[in-house]
Scaffold this active site. Structure first.
Site, PDB file in Angstrom:
ATOM      1  N   HIS A 156       0.839  -1.199   0.000  1.00 58.02           N
ATOM      2  CA  HIS A 156       0.000   0.000   0.000  1.00 58.02           C
ATOM      3  C   HIS A 156       0.878   1.253   0.000  1.00 58.02           C
ATOM      4  O   HIS A 156       0.894   1.993   0.984  1.00 58.02           O
ATOM      5  CB  HIS A 156      -0.889   0.023   1.257  1.00 58.02           C
ATOM      6  CG  HIS A 156      -1.803  -1.134   1.401  1.00 58.02           C
ATOM      7  ND1 HIS A 156      -2.308  -1.561   2.629  1.00 58.02           N
ATOM      8  CD2 HIS A 156      -2.338  -1.974   0.474  1.00 58.02           C
ATOM      9  CE1 HIS A 156      -3.101  -2.602   2.446  1.00 58.02           C
ATOM     10  NE2 HIS A 156      -3.135  -2.880   1.158  1.00 58.02           N
ATOM     11  N   PRO A 157       1.605   1.538  -1.057  1.00 59.93           N
ATOM     12  CA  PRO A 157       2.432   2.751  -1.046  1.00 59.93           C
ATOM     13  C   PRO A 157       1.560   4.007  -1.057  1.00 59.93           C
ATOM     14  O   PRO A 157       0.534   4.057  -1.736  1.00 59.93           O
ATOM     15  CB  PRO A 157       3.246   2.629  -2.342  1.00 59.93           C
ATOM     16  CG  PRO A 157       2.422   1.768  -3.233  1.00 59.93           C
ATOM     17  CD  PRO A 157       1.719   0.797  -2.319  1.00 59.93           C
TER      18      PRO A 157
END
Lengths: 542, 179
Positions: free
Chosen positions: A479-480
């Site tokens: 989940h950048p």
């Protein structure tokens, strides 16, 4: 049709030439781009979407599932990631496996996502005010609340009102929640004794037929591929946008954004096509929606005399403050069958430890995993035994496993960033993204706290703990976030509360890259809500 | 555990092959001259059935019809897969003839098992574009195991009636082991 064939090997005769100057050019066709494109096309605007990857056929999904299940293929092979197109460097304290986190193609990363869609909590927008950590968002939960409801309807979210820790909501979920699994039931007594509340999970997955897509049929391979179409992918809104007149051009990686002489407005988006040509798509408004890595990379690649440090980067924040959700897990064995891998998703989690009083440990979300061990077919194809020996190998390697995971909050830190690695170029001669990622003390302490809770549950159950994640070397939940962050101050942020860049008046960013802080919730519902919000502001300006 | 033609059709559906109600026969497969009669088995389906008799657990019955239906359907669908399967079978047959003096089909189950072990199949990486033995592992052994362990009948061998790869619905995940 072969499992060896690739979509990108197909020669097509698609017209990828630019349209005449359009109202909006959207870069990226993942959930942010698809929802923005649909929202704007539905309002009557001319929209062109440029997607770097190919358009994958739905008919290939079962073959992609086979790739996932057969050990001859790697995770990135399922959606054909990798190679020169997707080259990158990872130079931080921790390796960042970029190409396992994303998919380039129509639908973007939702092609391989798990599909969990909780809302962020109120505290996530007020981290500085409440805890003196990070920054406050320039918008609140209440500002986003109607957009959360809208995107739940758009994606089709199955959920229930059984979560006492959930932020306030105004309407029921569009579909009933998936009931808890048998494996979940094994945790119940221990959690009750420890006064830990389990509850359902909002999922962008059909618990019943919805929006022309079938109910989940239990293939068990949601992440990375759902062959039935029951899991939402952004292809849904790409199709809806096209039905409203939007044009989607695949295999058209954007090379740079071009501004006018004043440096205040974008004129065009330059993109490459498979025939080796480069084109200019002119647009009145541009929406960047290509994720938390490619969005800052594209801004940095678009440097000019006016913007020598990268477009829209007068703050110097482009690429900085990269956040993830470190995953802290505990594995255990139970002296009874735990019935893993009958579905490909989780059915119970716990938000009880999310809203906290002290600043550290921070937010965490507990997840009760239904896939805590390899599936029979995975063992069968890897083990190297056969016949009756193989049955023994499968029984030894599966049957009694349990896992509790946790997504953990990581604070924005300037040194965690995406920058350009000029020593290596991609298939179009552009410097590749260089990822610098480390975890930080706040997240490490929060992971330790999560693992103490996990151990208490397993000890209460009488399960034998077999392993825990090293908090100094956790995996990323893929989940950048945070690399073009939102803020009121142009000196410290890239976009404002309208998701408009402070520097360029017709450039909007719809992506997890605008998250000011990252919380510990799966980010895609918030991405979608922000995208619908951004589309409204773009519409106002057209 | 009795495998059936219906199991094979379900296994084919799980790899994206719909038979559309049309029966598939072994004469449909390998009917395009892809077999080199000098080096290949007389009937590749028989060889695959003989191989399945070794790699499938002894508890499994109904192998012949299951394997024939699955393999014919698979090869009919995919020319590259067919070609490489034939090549892998030829290598298996060649080794059986050279080292054991008979075709793979006519060897005893113990000798078929020995062929696989002497070739090193147990340690070979399954690789569709690899060496001869890696292709035997991928196109022959793992192909048969994939069909079996993504089917409900194969899953039941190890207590899993809805294994990943099979779209068996939303009931089994809620059931306990005694249900």
């Amino acid at each position: 049709m072969s499992v060896l064939l690739t979509a990108t090997s197909v020669t097509d005769e698609v017209d990828r030439s630019p349209s005449e100057r359009v109202d909006v050019c959207v870069v990226g066709s993942g959930p942010a781009g698809a929802l923005a494109a649909y929202s704007l096309a539905e309002r009557g605007h001319d929209v062109v979407v440029l997607e770097a990857g190919p358009r994958f056929s739905f008919e290939d999904r079962l073959r992609r599932m086979e790739r996932f299940l057969r050990p001859a293929f790697d995770w990135v092979d399922v959606w054909e990631m990798g190679g020169d197109r997707d080259a990158y460097a990872s130079t931080g304290e921790l390796h960042y496996p970029l190409n396992t986190t994303r998919v380039k193609g129509v639908g973007g990363t939702t092609l391989h996502w798990l599909g969990l869609v909780p809302r962020y909590h109120e505290k996530d927008f007020e981290m500085d005010s409440r805890y003196g950590l990070g920054e406050d968002w320039p918008i609140s939960y209440d500002d986003l609340r109607p957009y959360y409801a809208a995107v739940e309807r758009e994606m089709g979210v199955a959920g229930a009102a059984d979560n006492p820790f959930e932020p306030p909501r105004e309407s029921p979920f569009p579909m009933d929640a998936f009931p808890p699994s048998y494996a979940d039931s094994l945790f119940e007594a221990a959690c009750e004794a420890l006064e830990i509340t389990m509850h359902s999970i909002p999922q962008a997955r059909n618990s019943e037929a919805y929006d022309g897509r079938s109910q989940c049929v239990g293939y068990g391979t949601c992440d990375p591929v759902c062959p039935s179409g029951a899991k939402y992918t952004a292809e849904v809104h790409v199709a809806k946008a096209e039905a409203e007149g939007a044009r989607v051009i695949d295999r058209a990686p954007v090379q740079r954004l071009v501004h006018d002489e004043s440096g205040e407005r974008l004129e065009a988006v330059e993109y490459a096509t498979p025939d080796g040509e480069t084109h200019r798509q002119e647009a009145r408004q541009v929406v960047l929606a290509c994720g938390a890595i490619e969005t800052p990379r594209l801004l940095l690649l678009s440097e000019s005399d006016e913007y020598p440090d990268g477009l829209a980067n007068s703050s110097g924040a482009v690429g900085r403050y990269l956040m993830e959700h470190p995953f802290a897990g505990t594995d255990a064995l139970l002296m009874e069958e735990t019935r893993q891998n009958h579905v490909g998703f989780m059915t119970s989690e716990c938000h009880q430890f999310y809203d906290h009083d002290d600043s550290t440990p921070g937010s965490l979300k507990l997840e009760f995993i239904n896939n805590a061990e390899p599936a029979p077919v995975e063992i069968a194809l890897r083990d190297g035994s056969w016949g009756d020996d193989l049955v023994g190998a499968i029984r030894r390697g599966s049957g009694n496993s349990l896992r509790i995971g946790a997504l953990v909050e990581q604070l924005p830190r300037e040194e965690n960033r995406v920058q350009l690695d000029t020593s290596r170029t991609d298939d179009h001669g552009n410097p590749v993204p260089e990822i610098v990622w480390s975890v930080g003390d706040h997240a490490i302490e929060t992971m330790r706290y999560a693992q103490r809770i996990q151990r208490r549950i397993f000890n209460e159950m009488g399960a034998r703990i077999t392993g825990q994640t090293d908090p100094h070397n956790p995996g990323a939940a893929r989940h950048p976030m945070g690399t073009t962050r939102m803020g009121a101050d142009p000196e410290t942020s890239v976009v404002d509360a309208r998701l408009r860049t402070h520097d360029i008046e017709n450039l909007t960013i719809a992506s997890s890259s605008v998250f000011t802080t990252g919380g510990a919730m799966n980010p895609t519902l918030t991405i979608g809500a922000l995208s619908l919000l951004a589309a409204e502001y773009v519409d106002e300006d057209l | 555990m009795e495998l059936s033609r219906r199991d094979a059709i379900a296994a084919l559906a799980a790899v994206g092959i719909g038979t559309g109600g049309v029966a598939l026969y072994r004469s449909d497969a390998f009917g395009d001259g892809s077999i080199d009669s000098e080096t290949s088995p007389d009937d590749p389906i028989d060889t695959m059935i003989a191989l399945a008799a070794v790699v499938y657990p002894s508890e499994v019955s109904g192998i012949d019809e299951f394997v024939e239906t699955y393999v014919v359907g698979r090869l009919e669908d995919d020319e590259t897969h067919e070609e490489r399967t034939v090549q892998a079978l030829a290598h298996l047959e060649g080794y059986a003839s050279d080292e054991f003096g008979d075709s793979f089909v006519d060897l005893s189950p113990e000798d078929r098992d020995a062929v696989l072990r002497e070739l090193g199949v147990q340690n070979a990486q399954p690789n569709p574009e690899g060496s001869d033995v890696e292709r035997i592992r991928y196109y022959l052994v793992n192909e048969l195991l994939y069909a079996l362990f993504t089917s409900p009948t194969g899953g039941e061998l190890v207590g899993h009636e809805n294994p990943p790869g099979h779209g068996g619905g939303l009931d089994s995940y809620r059931r306990g082991p005694d249900a």
